[in-house]
Design a protein around this motif. Sequence first.
Motif, PDB file in Angstrom:
ATOM      1  N   GLY A  69      -3.713   8.330   2.883  1.00  0.00           N
ATOM      2  CA  GLY A  69      -4.817   8.490   1.929  1.00  0.00           C
ATOM      3  C   GLY A  69      -4.604   7.622   0.694  1.00  0.00           C
ATOM      4  O   GLY A  69      -5.523   6.927   0.227  1.00  0.00           O
ATOM      5  N   ALA A  70      -3.383   7.618   0.198  1.00  0.00           N
ATOM      6  CA  ALA A  70      -3.062   6.763  -0.952  1.00  0.00           C
ATOM      7  C   ALA A  70      -3.137   5.289  -0.560  1.00  0.00           C
ATOM      8  O   ALA A  70      -3.576   4.435  -1.349  1.00  0.00           O
ATOM      9  CB  ALA A  70      -1.666   7.109  -1.481  1.00  0.00           C
ATOM     10  N   SER A  71      -2.721   4.980   0.672  1.00  0.00           N
ATOM     11  CA  SER A  71      -2.809   3.593   1.153  1.00  0.00           C
ATOM     12  C   SER A  71      -4.261   3.137   1.219  1.00  0.00           C
ATOM     13  O   SER A  71      -4.591   2.000   0.856  1.00  0.00           O
ATOM     14  CB  SER A  71      -2.172   3.472   2.544  1.00  0.00           C
ATOM     15  OG  SER A  71      -0.784   3.721   2.496  1.00  0.00           O
ATOM     16  N   ALA A  72      -5.126   4.024   1.695  1.00  0.00           N
ATOM     17  CA  ALA A  72      -6.547   3.688   1.786  1.00  0.00           C
ATOM     18  C   ALA A  72      -7.109   3.425   0.389  1.00  0.00           C
ATOM     19  O   ALA A  72      -7.914   2.502   0.180  1.00  0.00           O
ATOM     20  CB  ALA A  72      -7.313   4.817   2.478  1.00  0.00           C
ATOM     21  N   GLN A  73      -6.660   4.225  -0.573  1.00  0.00           N
ATOM     22  CA  GLN A  73      -7.111   4.015  -1.948  1.00  0.00           C
ATOM     23  C   GLN A  73      -6.658   2.642  -2.446  1.00  0.00           C
ATOM     24  O   GLN A  73      -7.409   1.931  -3.132  1.00  0.00           O
ATOM     25  CB  GLN A  73      -6.580   5.151  -2.838  1.00  0.00           C
ATOM     26  CG  GLN A  73      -7.317   5.303  -4.149  1.00  0.00           C
ATOM     27  CD  GLN A  73      -8.840   5.304  -3.974  1.00  0.00           C
ATOM     28  OE1 GLN A  73      -9.395   6.031  -3.150  1.00  0.00           O
ATOM     29  NE2 GLN A  73      -9.539   4.436  -4.720  1.00  0.00           N
ATOM     30  N   ALA A  74      -5.433   2.257  -2.069  1.00  0.00           N
ATOM     31  CA  ALA A  74      -4.923   0.939  -2.460  1.00  0.00           C
ATOM     32  C   ALA A  74      -5.760  -0.170  -1.828  1.00  0.00           C
ATOM     33  O   ALA A  74      -6.063  -1.182  -2.476  1.00  0.00           O
ATOM     34  CB  ALA A  74      -3.451   0.811  -2.040  1.00  0.00           C
TER      35      ALA A  74
ATOM     36  N   ILE B 190       0.828  -1.219   0.000  1.00  0.00           N
ATOM     37  CA  ILE B 190       0.000   0.000   0.000  1.00  0.00           C
ATOM     38  C   ILE B 190       0.859   1.265   0.000  1.00  0.00           C
ATOM     39  O   ILE B 190       0.411   2.330   0.408  1.00  0.00           O
ATOM     40  CB  ILE B 190      -0.979   0.010   1.190  1.00  0.00           C
ATOM     41  CG1 ILE B 190      -0.220  -0.055   2.534  1.00  0.00           C
ATOM     42  CG2 ILE B 190      -1.971  -1.144   1.081  1.00  0.00           C
ATOM     43  CD1 ILE B 190      -1.101   0.234   3.751  1.00  0.00           C
TER      44      ILE B 190
ATOM     45  N   ARG C  47      -8.908   0.090  -1.008  1.00  0.00           N
ATOM     46  CA  ARG C  47     -10.194   0.070  -1.726  1.00  0.00           C
ATOM     47  C   ARG C  47     -10.078  -0.694  -3.047  1.00  0.00           C
ATOM     48  O   ARG C  47     -10.971  -1.457  -3.427  1.00  0.00           O
ATOM     49  CB  ARG C  47     -10.670   1.501  -2.002  1.00  0.00           C
ATOM     50  CG  ARG C  47     -11.321   2.159  -0.790  1.00  0.00           C
ATOM     51  CD  ARG C  47     -11.919   3.528  -1.107  1.00  0.00           C
ATOM     52  NE  ARG C  47     -11.991   4.298   0.130  1.00  0.00           N
ATOM     53  CZ  ARG C  47     -11.117   5.228   0.507  1.00  0.00           C
ATOM     54  NH1 ARG C  47     -10.112   5.565  -0.303  1.00  0.00           N
ATOM     55  NH2 ARG C  47     -11.246   5.838   1.665  1.00  0.00           N
ATOM     56  N   THR C  48      -8.953  -0.493  -3.734  1.00  0.00           N
ATOM     57  CA  THR C  48      -8.721  -1.223  -4.989  1.00  0.00           C
ATOM     58  C   THR C  48      -8.729  -2.729  -4.753  1.00  0.00           C
ATOM     59  O   THR C  48      -9.354  -3.499  -5.502  1.00  0.00           O
ATOM     60  CB  THR C  48      -7.365  -0.787  -5.594  1.00  0.00           C
ATOM     61  OG1 THR C  48      -7.413   0.614  -5.851  1.00  0.00           O
ATOM     62  CG2 THR C  48      -7.052  -1.545  -6.875  1.00  0.00           C
TER      63      THR C  48
ATOM     64  N   ARG D 160      -4.412  -4.689  -6.991  1.00  0.00           N
ATOM     65  CA  ARG D 160      -5.321  -5.301  -7.983  1.00  0.00           C
ATOM     66  C   ARG D 160      -5.107  -6.816  -8.082  1.00  0.00           C
ATOM     67  O   ARG D 160      -5.946  -7.544  -8.611  1.00  0.00           O
ATOM     68  CB  ARG D 160      -5.115  -4.640  -9.357  1.00  0.00           C
ATOM     69  CG  ARG D 160      -3.737  -4.885  -9.942  1.00  0.00           C
ATOM     70  CD  ARG D 160      -3.524  -4.236 -11.316  1.00  0.00           C
ATOM     71  NE  ARG D 160      -2.139  -4.470 -11.743  1.00  0.00           N
ATOM     72  CZ  ARG D 160      -1.086  -3.789 -11.300  1.00  0.00           C
ATOM     73  NH1 ARG D 160      -1.250  -2.792 -10.442  1.00  0.00           N
ATOM     74  NH2 ARG D 160       0.139  -4.092 -11.721  1.00  0.00           N
TER      75      ARG D 160
ATOM     76  N   SER E  26     -10.375   6.080   8.248  1.00  0.00           N
ATOM     77  CA  SER E  26     -10.745   5.646   6.894  1.00  0.00           C
ATOM     78  C   SER E  26     -11.939   4.700   6.892  1.00  0.00           C
ATOM     79  O   SER E  26     -12.616   4.543   5.877  1.00  0.00           O
ATOM     80  CB  SER E  26      -9.561   4.948   6.219  1.00  0.00           C
ATOM     81  OG  SER E  26      -9.423   3.619   6.721  1.00  0.00           O
TER      82      SER E  26
END
Lengths: 369, 369
Positions: free
Chosen positions: A191-196, A141, A198-199, A151, A228
């Motif tokens: 924030g970027a980790s959370a997006q990862a 992440i 979510r992916t 992914r 988050s």
Amino acid sequence: VNAFVGQCVADIDTPALVIDLDAMQRNLAAMATFASQRGLRLRPHAKMHKSAWIAQQQIAHGAVGVCVQKTSEAEALAAQGVRDLFISNEVIDEAKLARVAALAHQVTLAIAVDSTLGVERLAAALQAAGSRLGVFVEIDIGHGRCGVPPRDAAALARSVARHGLHFAGLQAYHGRAQHLRGVAERRAAIGASAQAVRTALAALAVAGIDCPLVSGAGSGSFVLEADSGLWGELQCGSYLFMDRDYADNEALPGAPRFEHALFVKSQVMSCAASHAVIDAGHKSHAIDSGLPRVWGRDDLEFANGGDEHGILRGAALPAIPALGETVWLVPGHCDPTVNLHATMLGVRGGLERGVVERVIAVDARGCIT
Amino acid sequence: VNAFVGQCVADIDTPALVIDLDAMQRNLAAMATFASQRGLRLRPHAKMHKSAWIAQQQIAHGAVGVCVQKTSEAEALAAQGVRDLFISNEVIDEAKLARVAALAHQVTLAIAVDSTLGVERLAAALQAAGSRLGVFVEIDIGHGRCGVPPRDAAALARSVARHGLHFAGLQAYHGRAQHLRGVAERRAAIGASAQAVRTALAALAVAGIDCPLVSGAGSGSFVLEADSGLWGELQCGSYLFMDRDYADNEALPGAPRFEHALFVKSQVMSCAASHAVIDAGHKSHAIDSGLPRVWGRDDLEFANGGDEHGILRGAALPAIPALGETVWLVPGHCDPTVNLHATMLGVRGGLERGVVERVIAVDARGCIT
């Protein structure tokens, strides 16, 4: 170490690793309260303290178990009675996986994977031993170390299931983010980790795979993971002792305040016109995250004096500590500092006039395999 | 560590600290030959290996004894049969000095002093115990750490004699000079150190005090101390294992060539498109003097992956080591690396196909008091 229960702090031989038990217990309670209020599981990382007694204190305060980083760490803590362990790291060696599988007979165990080879070998070891454990798929992440790209989480989780193993969730930890000093940069990183995350969760959902849990977070960022709504389990370790490096972080809004609880007691053993030399060098405290801070003496600068010495400068005479004087250090990084010592001396009543209440074994000291 | 004598290197669990015994013995012989040819005493510094067995190997090759840096190191090695020890460092604590005095009943012992308070306390401890030892006056020859200014050596030596103690000579070691990369700068530093020793010797001569010995020098500079004609005893330690940091030095003319003999065996436990992750981090090898070198793989760059991980980059796929592959590291600094381990595995026959000949205990591991 020739320390003993009931010994006065003043009489502790130096250098020695000392825990302020009062401060530690306030840290323990503060994190337990945070996790409980947020409805999150707490599984502190025992790679930090490597002590079964401390792990049991954390569990007594509501932790579901502890994380470890190595198979031999898990074995050492299990041998001292810790019953719920997550090896939050990959094991690829077959001889080591046989030990993991054997340990799964004795304790509630989980482990991380980030490769199909790892899944195959783990499944073979568990089948040979006839044991079971939880399998977390680690996703990268943002740290750039272990873990599959988010992914790819579904494909690996499918492989876990196909091998008859229990998919326990996602291991999602960003170690480097813990030490970003400013709130804004830590917020951006997590924030970027959370997006990862979510992916990865979206990929799992598309594949029809239920994700029971996302586990991760550290002492520098856990408020952000908690905010988050994605993580269900926090793995913070250093909050308990608070090293100089974590204390240098700008505090996140909403974060509990943790106190320094881990100290190196040292003594001045040489004095020159320009400096004093103490008996603690980097065989006493780790310096990978920078030098220790001199506790209560902001006028003194600690300079690295090598493996066995520390050099104190900056104060004008006669403010330089005198021969024989006690000097307390706050280590730069608690995890590898603890690993240098066989015992930690738990002191009650403060560093000035307290007494040793408990000699705490570093049970998993040197357990790197 | 679950290693055993007769085990194949390939089967050693990772991470593990491994000694190439063939290389170590060539280093041992090379230094013994150098000292013997120069007519110098060799007293290697055991703070590096912390092992009684290795100390005995050095003594069997002509060393007069070993140095240690700490009282507890001396105790640990004495308990394992080492009979001649020099604590080349100051002790100011009275409880510790009582232990020093007790130890002087069991072994031939010496210690350094750099203060009149230290002399007074040492004399009191020895008188209380009824024991004797040799006392070296430490002079600061450029390091800027312990030691009196050279011109003050006579006054302190007089104090030693006045307290009924045996003045054994001068302790004169410049630690920082060992790691100056270029020959010219190391020559300049030790040239200044030699001048400092001459100043101290002149002060002693004026005071009518005989100086039996000057002891000092390290693996980076000992040829220069030997060339000066001033030092009578060499204290080199790292020559035996040769870490990455010492190997990075430009070699002095006339210096024996020492080989790397200390390695960390590690294993790739995670792979990504851009890098491989090995199971050895800075709980396996000290990084105070920089990161380890990947042995035999100059195309691979080691990046710090934290306490439990190392990250390998730089090679194009498929040259990046694969999952499960063995990777050997040459530690940046041998002394604190050894201190992280309970045992060193002595291997005969090379790192590829050798076998474990001896499991060597790090007897004085963690002996920092």
